[in-house]
Design an enzyme around this catalytic site. Structure first.
Site, mmCIF file in Angstrom:
data_model
loop_
_atom_site.group_PDB
_atom_site.id
_atom_site.type_symbol
_atom_site.label_atom_id
_atom_site.label_comp_id
_atom_site.label_asym_id
_atom_site.label_seq_id
_atom_site.Cartn_x
_atom_site.Cartn_y
_atom_site.Cartn_z
ATOM 1 N N TRP A 142 32.316 98.666 -30.356
ATOM 2 C CA TRP A 142 32.494 99.847 -29.542
ATOM 3 C C TRP A 142 33.631 99.796 -29.241
ATOM 4 O O TRP A 142 34.690 99.329 -28.881
ATOM 5 C CB TRP A 142 32.317 98.332 -28.085
ATOM 6 C CG TRP A 142 31.292 98.013 -28.226
ATOM 7 C CD1 TRP A 142 30.661 96.519 -27.756
ATOM 8 C CD2 TRP A 142 30.061 98.613 -27.280
ATOM 9 N NE1 TRP A 142 29.168 96.510 -27.327
ATOM 10 C CE2 TRP A 142 28.730 97.744 -26.768
ATOM 11 C CE3 TRP A 142 29.917 99.944 -26.297
ATOM 12 C CZ2 TRP A 142 27.807 98.367 -26.105
ATOM 13 C CZ3 TRP A 142 29.064 100.646 -25.333
ATOM 14 C CH2 TRP A 142 28.099 99.973 -25.237
ATOM 15 N N ASP A 486 14.855 86.514 -2.665
ATOM 16 C CA ASP A 486 14.515 85.895 -1.519
ATOM 17 C C ASP A 486 13.809 86.990 -0.942
ATOM 18 O O ASP A 486 12.627 86.764 -0.414
ATOM 19 C CB ASP A 486 15.303 85.015 -0.847
ATOM 20 C CG ASP A 486 17.038 85.724 -0.368
ATOM 21 O OD1 ASP A 486 16.635 86.503 -1.089
ATOM 22 O OD2 ASP A 486 16.869 85.269 0.522
ATOM 23 N N ASP A 491 20.660 91.975 5.204
ATOM 24 C CA ASP A 491 21.695 91.936 3.884
ATOM 25 C C ASP A 491 21.707 90.548 3.428
ATOM 26 O O ASP A 491 22.794 88.896 3.598
ATOM 27 C CB ASP A 491 23.080 91.500 4.749
ATOM 28 C CG ASP A 491 22.523 90.381 5.790
ATOM 29 O OD1 ASP A 491 21.679 89.853 6.389
ATOM 30 O OD2 ASP A 491 24.011 90.129 6.644
ATOM 31 N N GLU A 492 21.259 89.659 2.309
ATOM 32 C CA GLU A 492 20.827 88.804 2.242
ATOM 33 C C GLU A 492 20.725 88.944 0.234
ATOM 34 O O GLU A 492 21.324 89.747 -0.805
ATOM 35 C CB GLU A 492 20.243 87.508 2.498
ATOM 36 C CG GLU A 492 19.945 86.709 2.298
ATOM 37 C CD GLU A 492 19.449 85.320 2.496
ATOM 38 O OE1 GLU A 492 18.670 85.127 3.418
ATOM 39 O OE2 GLU A 492 20.538 84.229 2.053
ATOM 40 N N ASP A 499 13.567 80.078 -4.405
ATOM 41 C CA ASP A 499 12.451 80.323 -3.828
ATOM 42 C C ASP A 499 11.426 80.826 -5.419
ATOM 43 O O ASP A 499 10.842 80.526 -5.220
ATOM 44 C CB ASP A 499 12.589 81.584 -3.444
ATOM 45 C CG ASP A 499 13.936 81.073 -2.042
ATOM 46 O OD1 ASP A 499 14.308 80.822 -2.476
ATOM 47 O OD2 ASP A 499 13.530 82.477 -0.931
ATOM 48 N N TRP A 551 15.506 73.279 -5.516
ATOM 49 C CA TRP A 551 16.272 74.752 -4.995
ATOM 50 C C TRP A 551 17.080 74.366 -7.344
ATOM 51 O O TRP A 551 16.730 75.403 -7.763
ATOM 52 C CB TRP A 551 17.999 74.807 -4.059
ATOM 53 C CG TRP A 551 17.305 75.843 -3.400
ATOM 54 C CD1 TRP A 551 17.723 76.486 -3.317
ATOM 55 C CD2 TRP A 551 16.504 75.084 -2.204
ATOM 56 N NE1 TRP A 551 16.623 77.222 -2.160
ATOM 57 C CE2 TRP A 551 16.245 76.502 -1.389
ATOM 58 C CE3 TRP A 551 15.678 74.131 -1.933
ATOM 59 C CZ2 TRP A 551 15.097 76.591 -0.644
ATOM 60 C CZ3 TRP A 551 14.751 74.000 -0.679
ATOM 61 C CH2 TRP A 551 14.460 74.622 0.153
ATOM 62 N N GLU A 762 8.529 84.983 5.675
ATOM 63 C CA GLU A 762 9.304 83.935 5.175
ATOM 64 C C GLU A 762 9.338 82.820 6.570
ATOM 65 O O GLU A 762 9.291 81.768 5.810
ATOM 66 C CB GLU A 762 10.567 84.375 5.748
ATOM 67 C CG GLU A 762 11.684 83.451 5.905
ATOM 68 C CD GLU A 762 12.744 83.822 5.787
ATOM 69 O OE1 GLU A 762 13.234 85.215 6.099
ATOM 70 O OE2 GLU A 762 13.700 83.209 5.213
HETATM 71 C C1 BGC Z 1 17.013 82.122 1.868
HETATM 72 C C2 BGC Z 1 16.224 81.245 1.500
HETATM 73 C C3 BGC Z 1 16.966 80.532 0.645
HETATM 74 C C4 BGC Z 1 17.315 79.998 2.190
HETATM 75 C C5 BGC Z 1 18.043 78.762 1.096
HETATM 76 C C6 BGC Z 1 17.960 81.937 3.209
HETATM 77 O O1 BGC Z 1 18.643 82.964 3.642
HETATM 78 O O2 BGC Z 1 15.870 83.579 2.384
HETATM 79 O O3 BGC Z 1 14.470 82.391 0.931
HETATM 80 O O4 BGC Z 1 15.808 79.692 0.095
HETATM 81 O O5 BGC Z 1 18.475 80.488 2.288
HETATM 82 O O6 BGC Z 1 17.812 77.573 2.486
#
Ligand code: BGC
Length: 910
Positions: A142, A486, A491-492, A499, A551, A762
């Site tokens: 690099w 998810d 805003d996630e 999930d 999870w 959801e």
């Molecule tokens: C997400 C879910 C996730 C959860 C955790 C949420 O905000 O959208 O799909 O598993 O938070 O409990």
């Protein structure tokens, strides 16, 4: 007694009669290396080879193979060019065979081909050659430097994207050229005004502080004598808003790193690298944020900036950024690309008088807009997933994500706008500021997602279930955008592990997800705590927060999904220490009594009745779920240890699992088979995970079935739902599973379908029957978790399932479960060996069942409701050696079959 006849017809009956097969009838094709066709720029030392055997014959097996690897495509017969030859290996393995020759150097291409011997002692011709090419294996190569704009400051608002450029000449005739490129932020790279490759959102999202992918492109044909290499770099996940963390989670300086390696025909080579000879400038992209959208001012366009002879005298010189290159890795996943384009279905005028375009599909990506207007006109393009009860544009569920693209016109003829480093989850859009009503022809929806090969289809006689399958697949498309997210709109948009875990098996039916999950699992282990805690989201964005049951178990279950689907043992080895660390974490939390009590978890997230403020499905105790998962994962880990030859661990963890099970039974069950949380989720968990002693199973099954009957609907959340129908089927209650599947009222899988959903919601009641919405703070209309029912559709309803002892579809279990009033069902799956098909239908009083078993695999087929009395007639058309293999069980007749296409027809009533 009526004489009933089952006819079994072999499509290739003639081939059965002939004992000698000429080799031309069998050939080797579809060569892949590391799940990819001719990959370049990979850094896997011992890449793995897979191929398919195509044959017109039935009952074909590979008995031996030979692979040879050469340094050029045309020189396989010259010994000097051979890098490695496996010799004739007696083996039926045709998937994921390790390259065992000398390790390749950086930037080296090797060609490979294979031939096989089949069970009829014929050898195929050598396959067409395929190749793989290494990337940069030695970091010292690099020679490029990280370049950035001078004096960039940390800001709380989005800053303009950076435009980088450099002109250069090639001195001689080019034989080949590759560019290796990455960025802090997201980049688009251009050569002589043309974008290099179709990939988007490069370099992809990884745990940036530890792992940063570079991409490799073959640019041999793009070079001229005089050239310009250039790039745009935007905030993306690296610097833009992400999660609740605001901006700059990973760093506050955007930068580019590129190495263009040119080989000339005279054997010399030259490198063009990012260094302090490059120029940088702001351009028309004023703001760029994944959640908020892009602001593009076309008046600021710099015509010809990415081509030769552009006057960049007013551009700044770049700065060199000190940033490590030790974290660089070759691309592991598949790239994100525009996969399809859709045209809006209609233009609506809402009750509020707004003009809204309906794409007819909740999709992920953006629109390409063709417009005319005055210079300086500002267009605001806003996106929404749903309309509210009155039919108005609704964006409250996007929370803080502005999801708005702003385009300021330059006022020329027709202008075309597409954003660069943002995406939206939407079905509807409106354009504010346009001087005329938008027309359908002006807008095209660009559907983007990770380019995974489609592998599975499912269909049946019920159009609503088919729509459900459509919604599941679109849920996967929208949420497989470099990482498994998810949701794609608010805003996630994070890699929530739970999930991902519950959906992984369904995902692996629908698309080839081997490379996609392999990459993500590496981030999972990279971000795992030193105590083994798996973070809630991967890549981690909450400084190590994690350890939630169901999870974090993604660490075990997703590698297992890859092993089951692709027979991939290497992923088990590579993830082994990550898996073990998670198991140790749980076991430590559980302590000496093997009971894991009192830790915080998400529980049966969003179960029926789990309304605000507790979304965690309070009716099923979190402790019960935690201990069920601790048992399941520990037991599975023991199995994995034994598969990869870790015999001490295998014994140790299987013993621990037995103790956890004992503790579970003592703590969470009554002697009468009742679970202390008397819920569908609790029974589904206990039955699917094998947590109950044999004598308790009938009693618990009855409690379970009674509960389903009492409610007449599901009551489960993220944890229980994926297991619900399969656990009902496993206790012989297909009737209840189908009742749940075909129910159309809330709560059910089909309720959203009846409400016009085009993706999976959801929540069971995202939009209620009176068209009002669930709470705004968590109401995504594109969340794949409940789509995990897909696994049951493929494996039970249609009947294609994996034999855990012979994974990767080496041995296939065909076991259809007709029911629910369905007249037919069909699934097809493109396995690593070839097409697997299972299709049944009722034809009058006859059950007609067709299957397809790829070459080099075998199958156990269950013919539901078929009786052994009929065998005498069946056997006439089957080869003698198959007769012994037929057996009757309570469900029907079981056959063992070799590859081929078969049709069965016999009387059966449902
Ligand atoms: C997400 C879910 C996730 C959860 C955790 C949420 O905000 O959208 O799909 O598993 O938070 O409990």
């Amino acid at each position: 007694m009526r004489f009933i006849k089952i006819s079994i017809q072999l499509f290739f009956i003639f081939s059965y009669l002939s004992s000698n097969i000429v080799s031309a009838k069998t050939k080797v094709s579809k060569l892949v290396c590391e799940y990819k066709i001719n990959p370049i720029g990979i850094d896997i030392e011992r890449p793995r080879f897979s191929w398919q055997i195509l044959s017109e014959e039935s009952n074909i097996k590979q008995i031996a193979y030979e692979i040879r690897v050469a340094d050029s495509r045309n020189n396989f017969n010259n010994r000097n060019n051979i890098i490695w030859s496996s010799g004739r290996v007696i083996s039926d393995q045709s998937v994921n065979i390790d390259y065992q020759g000398l390790l390749l150097k950086s930037i080296q291409r090797a060609y490979w081909q294979v031939r096989i011997w089949d069970n009829n002692h014929n050898v195929t011709l050598w396959s067409e050659p395929a190749f793989w090419e290494t990337g940069i294996l030695d970091n010292k190569l690099w020679t490029a430097s990280w370049i950035c704009m001078k004096n960039e400051k940390k800001t709380t608002i989005s800053q303009p994207c950076k435009y980088f450029r450099k002109e250069f000449m090639t001195s001689k005739k080019v034989s080949s050229a590759r560019v290796y490129v990455t960025s802090l932020g997201l980049y688009q790279l251009f050569l002589n005004g043309n974008k290099i490759g179709n990939d988007l959102f490069t370099p992809g999202w990884t745990s940036y502080k530890k792992r940063l992918q570079y991409q490799t492109y073959d640019v041999s044909t793009m070079l001229k004598h005089k050239n310009t290499i250039s790039a745009i770099v935007g905030d993306g996940w690296f610097l833009g808003n992400i999660s609740g963390q605001g901006r700059s989670y990973y760093g506050d300086q955007l930068a580019l790193l590129a190495l263009l390696k040119i080989n000339y025909t005279d054997g010399t080579s030259e490198s063009i690298v990012t260094d302090n000879n490059w120029k940088v400038s702001y351009g028309p992209i004023l703001e760029s944020d994944i959640y908020n959208g892009e602001k593009y001012d076309a008046r600021l366009e710099m015509n010809g900036w990415s081509a030769n002879s552009f006057d960049d005298s007013k551009w700044q010189n770049v700065d060199i950024l000190e940033h490590t290159k030790n974290i660089l890795i070759a691309s592991q996943g598949e790239p994100v690309q525009i996969i399809s384009e859709i045209i809006p279905k209609k233009v609506i005028t809402t009750p509020k008088g707004e003009t809204v375009l309906d794409m007819g599909q909740n999709m992920v990506g953006w629109i390409r807009l063709k417009i005319k207007g005055e210079k300086g006109d500002e267009l605001n393009i806003q996106f929404a997933e749903v309309l509210d009860k009155d039919g108005n544009f609704y964006t409250d569920n996007l929370r803080k994500a502005k999801a708005t693209d702003i385009y300021i016109l330059k006022g020329t003829e027709e202008e075309i706008f597409e954003p660069h480093f943002t995406f939206h989850g939407f079905r509807y859009l409106k354009i504010i500021g346009l001087r005329y009503k938008p027309q359908i022809g002006q807008v095209a929806g660009m559907v983007i997602h990770t380019k995974m090969a489609p592998t599975g289809t499912f269909s049946c006689s019920d159009s609503l279930i088919n729509k459900l399958q459509h919604n599941i697949q679109w849920g996967q498309k929208g949420n497989f955008l470099d990482v498994p997210t998810d949701c794609p709109q608010r805003d996630e948009r994070l890699g929530w592990t739970g999930d991902a875990q519950v959906f992984s098996m369904t995902a692996a039916f629908n698309f080839n997800v081997a490379a996609f999950y392999t990459k993500w699992l590496k981030d999972l282990s990279a971000d795992q705590g030193s105590d083994g805690k798996v973070t809630n989201v991967v890549p981690d964005l909450s400084n190590g927060e994690g350890g939630a049951t169901a999870w974090a178990d993604a660490a075990i279950i997703i590698p297992w999904t890859l092993y089951r689907t692709y027979g991939d043992k290497r992923i088990l080895k590579e993830q082994y220490s990550s898996m073990k660390a998670w198991i140790e974490f749980m076991n430590l939390r559980a302590g000496d009594d093997y009971l894991w009590i009192g830790d915080p978890h998400f529980g049966d997230w969003l179960a029926f009745n789990s309304n605000s403020p507790d979304y965690s499905g309070a009716f099923t105790e979190k402790d019960l779920i935690a201990n069920a998962y601790n048992y399941y994962s520990t037991n599975l880990f023991g199995k994995i240890a034994s598969i990869i030859g870790q015999t001490n661990d295998a014994l140790k963890y299987q013993q621990i699992a037995t103790k956890i099970k004992k503790a579970f039974i003592a703590e969470f069950t009554t002697p009468n088979g009742r679970l202390i949380s008397h819920t569908q989720t609790a029974y589904a968990l206990a039955l699917s995970f094998g947590l109950l002693p044999d004598e308790m199973i009938p009693k618990s099954s009855k409690f379970f079935a009674d509960d389903v009957n009492k409610f007449k609907h599901l009551t489960t959340g993220f944890v229980g739902t994926p297991l619900l129908c399969s656990s009902l089927s496993s206790i012989g209650r297909d009737d209840l599973a189908f009742m749940l599947l075909t129910r159309k009222e809330y709560p059910s899988w089909l309720y959203p379908v009846t409400q016009g959903a085009t993706t999976i919601w959801e929540r069971w009641d995202g939009q209620k029957p009176d068209r009002t919405f669930q709470t705004t703070d968590m109401n995504s209309f594109n969340h794949y978790a409940y789509g995990a029912i897909g696994e049951w559709l493929y494996s039970y309803v249609a009947g294609i399932s994996i034999d855990p002892e012979n994974p990767g579809y080496k041995h296939i279990l065909f076991n259809p479960h007709p029911g629910g009033g369905l007249k037919n069902a069909k699934a097809e799956f493109k396995s690593m060996y070839g097409l697997v098909k299972s299709a049944w239908r009722f034809n009058g009083d006859n059950f007609v069942y067709e299957i397809e078993i790829p070459s080099n695999t075998t199958a156990t087929v269950t013919l539901p409701q078929a009786k052994s009395d009929y065998q005498i007639i069946n056997l006439l058309t089957l080869k003698p050696e198959m007769r012994k293999l037929m057996e009757q069980n309570t469900y029907g007749i079981r056959l063992k079959l070799g590859s081929g296409k078969y049709q069965f027809s016999y009387p059966a009533k449902y």
